[in-house]
Design a protein around this motif. Structure first.
Motif, PDB file in Angstrom:
ATOM      1  N   PHE A 460      36.645  41.031  40.722  1.00 51.02           N
ATOM      2  CA  PHE A 460      36.150  41.476  42.032  1.00 51.02           C
ATOM      3  C   PHE A 460      36.681  42.869  42.357  1.00 51.02           C
ATOM      4  N   LYS A 461      37.970  43.119  42.057  1.00 47.67           N
ATOM      5  CA  LYS A 461      38.582  44.411  42.362  1.00 47.67           C
ATOM      6  C   LYS A 461      37.925  45.526  41.544  1.00 47.67           C
ATOM      7  N   ALA A 462      37.687  45.264  40.255  1.00 48.60           N
ATOM      8  CA  ALA A 462      37.058  46.281  39.409  1.00 48.60           C
ATOM      9  C   ALA A 462      35.638  46.594  39.887  1.00 48.60           C
ATOM     10  N   ALA A 463      34.903  45.555  40.285  1.00 47.12           N
ATOM     11  CA  ALA A 463      33.546  45.781  40.796  1.00 47.12           C
ATOM     12  C   ALA A 463      33.574  46.581  42.087  1.00 47.12           C
ATOM     13  N   SER A 464      34.590  46.307  42.949  1.00 47.52           N
ATOM     14  CA  SER A 464      34.711  47.051  44.210  1.00 47.52           C
ATOM     15  C   SER A 464      34.982  48.530  43.944  1.00 47.52           C
TER      16      SER A 464
END
Length: 821
Positions: A460-464
């Motif tokens: 999720f963090k990488a996609a954000s």
């Protein structure tokens, strides 16, 4: 704008005035007292004409050699301190100077009071705008805001940049408030619409169930229609309950009715699939071939179909049930009545707990209570089970939905958020909208309480981060844009300053100057966003330059407005002018003059244009009076017709004869009027519909009288004089037909079904009719041929075939004929 300003100016050649040389005198003589006086007078006049400062003017006003010099100097004074000093010194010495200075001081005080009033009004409007932004009084909010803006437009030119910024910020807050109010109104409207949709869904389901309950057992509804109804109402309910509050009882009503519809639809589907087996068992039922194997097969089929007891069973199930035999009453599992009573009480205690657990979305407790309730339900006998069966089915369906919901736990939601964020990263949408959406997804992640799975959080963090990368570059570029816009505004001020310094107002192109004013404001507004602090000084400079440009423009506008007002007055004088043709020609000439006039204020020009246009319209209206009269007559005819249409357009077949006759008379009366095409077509449609209703009613009455004669004939109580006179001619020349054949022929004509045992005879008669038709070459209408069959039935002597059974078949054929017409 710079290029536009340069085009406005033309090169001018300076014509400097050369001062005449005074011939030198060899030896000036000693000036006399008069010459000294004249020399001093000349010096004071030169000083007065060389733009002296306020102190010099004050000295001249007191010590001027002549009254003219003193008055001119006093009149040119504008400084309040100097005016007060001159007034004090001139009192008792020079009455004219004293009065002039006194009037100047009075004018100065009035001007200062007016400016103070404007400043106070600006502060008051800013305070009112800020109060409006924070006010909880929402009544006439939009109207009060518009009034504030109109008042501000009158003093805007006198406000500072900071005051304008304060007012605009308050107005922006008010508009945001209005936007929130509009969103709230839309949300309320959505909730009302959803409540209406839910109410209509419940009503439709109830009506459908009532129709299915009251329908005849010989007919079944269309399976595809029922399936479509179920799916559309499920989707409709889903949309009507999305993001809104639904009462528990309302939800329960929907679930119970939809459950009943689903059970019925499933039973119809199973019944349709088992038609072959039903047909096979129906043929065996009531014959000697039926054995115990057929009975077991019938029992299994009935159990498989499981037809709901609340709905009428299809007629095809009757022989199968008869073949299966009467089911034995179920033996109570609990034994005696006391055990049954205790089991029922236990179940009644368990069901409210189960409902509470389901309402609270407690899956584990609901599962345990449902299992307990099912065990208690199995202990009841058939009579008590029937009373609680619907409630148990409803609660079981609710638990099934809760079980399905459990599948959407935290981890699947977080997986969905990861997928949404990854999808968002690939979308080419505006950075500000994307940044807002990223923030919303991050808030949803936090609302779920985070995740213990580090790999899921890392995903999720990488996609954000990936999704925010273009937003980051955008906001950095936006900061650079603010600096560029600030430089653009500085350039606009430089160009305006250059224009004002070189403008020749005596020969200027006023429309071009006005366009410069408009262009400057538009380009200033386009050079946005800018940093608020950096913009303060440049905003103040721009406002001052605009004021310098607006002053001569306002003077020119006022002059042009006076010219246009004169044209308005002349146009009004032409309203009653005769002859009309001359008045129209002069009005056209005034329109040409209007176009040639230069710039004006937009609001005042609009008012005068409306007055001028109104006067011109009145002049030309006399020419259109006759045309308007004809149009009005047509409109009145349409209105009269609309009233009749509104009164009788919903008239149906159930209407009384008197009302129907009255409607036909009213339609006939308006049909000949001068109606418009659309209204005339609607009148014609209503007339045709009323004619069809009348014809259908007459046909129904005729068929009803025939049915009475048919029944009387079968029961042997038909009198010879009861038949219509022309029936004797219908029946003459026609071979006598058996009563059953007459019934079959009537069924063929009306398209009604024929019993299975007479299907072979029906085919023979159809072949015979085809042959008769080919031989004669003449055909009768179905109704006429049906009347001939009824005449034959009633005119032939009684026999075995003239039976009540055949009479009923003839009457059913007449009903089918009426229904198909």
């Amino acid at each position: 704008m710079a290029a536009f300003i340069q085009k406005l100016f033309k090169s001018r050649k300076a014509n400097p005035a050369t001062a005449p040389r005074t011939p030198a005198k060899s030896e000036p003589s000693q000036p006399s007292q008069e010459e000294t006086r004249q020399l001093l007078k000349k010096q004071q006049e030169q000083q007065l004409g060389s733009n002296p400062d306020q102190a010099q003017l004050a000295t001249l006003a007191i010590d001027g050699l002549t009254a003219t010099i003193r008055l001119e100097a006093a009149a040119a004074l504008t400084d309040e301190t100097q005016l007060q000093q001159v007034q004090k010194q001139a009192k008792g010495r020079d009455k004219s100077v004293y009065q002039t200075v006194k009037q100047s001081l009075q004018s100065l005080k009035e001007q200062q009071a007016a400016e103070a009033a404007v400043r106070q009004r600006i502060k008051t409007l800013i305070g009112q705008a800020e109060d409006q932004a924070a006010s909880e009084d929402l009544k006439l909010y939009q109207a009060r805001l518009e009034a504030l803006q109109d008042n501000w437009s009158e003093v805007q030119s006198s406000a500072t940049a900071e005051q304008s910024q304060q007012f605009l910020e308050a107005v922006h807050q008010c508009r945001e408030r209005l936007k929130q109010m509009e969103q709230a109104r839309q949300e309320q409207a959505r909730h009302r619409e959803q409540a209406l949709q839910r109410s209509e869904t419940l009503a439709l389901l109830e009506q459908t169930l009532n129709d299915l309950t009251s329908q005849e057992s010989s007919t079944l509804p269309s399976l595809s229609a029922l399936d479509a109804l179920q799916k559309t109402q499920e989707n409709r309910w889903l949309e009507a309950t999305r993001d809104t509050q639904v009462e528990k009882q309302e939800q329960k009503d929907y679930e119970s009715r939809m459950l009943a519809l689903r059970n019925y639809l499933s039973a119809v589907r199973r019944f349709t699939q088992a038609r072959d087996t039903l047909s096979e068992l129906t043929q065996v039922a009531g014959t000697e071939e039926a054995d115990d194997g057929h009975r077991q097969k019938a029992l299994a089929l009935l159990k498989e179909i499981e037809w709901p007891s609340d709905f009428p069973q299809p007629a095809e199930l009757a022989p199968v049930r008869k073949l299966a035999g009467k089911p034995r009453p179920a033996q109570p599992a609990g034994g005696n009545r006391d055990e049954q009573k205790a089991a029922a009480e236990a179940l009644h205690n368990t069901l409210p707990k189960l409902e509470s657990a389901l309402d609270a979305k407690q899956f584990k407790e609901s599962k345990q209570l449902l299992k307990l309730a099912q065990n208690q339900f199995q202990q009841l006998d058939g009579r008590q089970r029937k009373q609680l069966q619907a409630r148990m089915q409803l609660l079981t369906g609710q638990f099934r939905e809760l079980s399905d919901w459990q599948g959407f736990a935290t981890e699947p939601k977080q997986l969905a958020l990861c997928e949404q964020m990854e999808h968002l990263a690939d979308q080419p949408i505006e950075p500000e909208i994307k940044a807002e959406r990223i923030k919303e997804l991050q808030n949803e992640w936090r609302d779920l309480g985070g995740s213990s799975d580090r790999s899921l959080w890392s995903r999720f963090k990488a996609a954000s981060d990936t999704a925010y990368e273009p937003c980051k570059a955008y906001f950095e570029a936006k900061s650079d844009l603010k600096q560029a816009n600030l430089h653009t505004r500085e350039a606009i001020c430089d160009q305006l300053e250059h224009f004002l310094a070189n403008a020749d107002w005596s020969a200027i192109d006023w429309k071009a100057a006005e366009r410069i004013h408009q262009t400057a404001r538009q380009e200033w507004k386009s050079a946005w966003p800018v940093d608020f602090k950096d913009n303060r000084l440049i905003q103040k400079r721009f406002d001052e330059l605009l004021k310098q440009l607006e002053r001569p423009l306002d003077d020119e506008r006022l002059k042009n407005e006076a010219l246009k007002q004169t044209i308005v007055d002349r146009a009004r004088a032409l309203i009653e002018h005769e002859p009309l043709q001359e008045a129209m020609e002069q009005a056209k000439a005034l329109q040409t003059e209007w176009k040639a006039i230069g710039i004006t204020r937009h609001r005042e020009d609009r008012k005068m244009w409306q007055a001028f246009r109104k006067a011109c319209d009145q002049i030309f209206a006399r020419r259109d009076a006759q045309r308007s009269a004809r149009q009005q007559a047509a409109e009145e005819a349409d209105q009269a017709a609309q009233a009749v249409l509104a009164q009788y357009q919903h008239l149906g077949a159930e209407a009384d004869d008197a009302v129907l006759s009255e409607a036909r008379g009213a339609v006939k009366q308006i049909a000949g009027g001068a109606l418009s095409g659309e209204v005339k077509e609607r009148v014609q449609q209503l007339r045709q519909r009323l004619d069809r209703i009348t014809q259908a009613r007459a046909m129904a009455n005729t068929l009803e009288s025939w049915k009475t004669l048919i029944t009387d004939k079968a029961q042997g109580r038909l009198a010879d004089d009861a038949l219509p006179p022309h029936w004797a001619k219908l029946s003459n020349g026609t071979d006598r037909l058996a009563g059953k054949d007459l019934a079959i022929r009537a069924e063929i004509l009306a398209g009604a079904p024929t019993p299975e045992q007479d299907q072979q005879r029906r085919m023979e008669i159809q072949v015979q009719r085809l042959a008769e038709g080919l031989g004669n070459g003449e055909t009768e209408t179905p109704l006429k041929e049906l009347e001939r069959l009824v005449a034959l039935w009633c005119s032939q002597p009684g026999g075995d075939d003239v039976t009540p059974e055949n009479a009923d078949r003839l009457n059913r054929a007449l009903d089918a004929m009426l229904a198909s017409d």
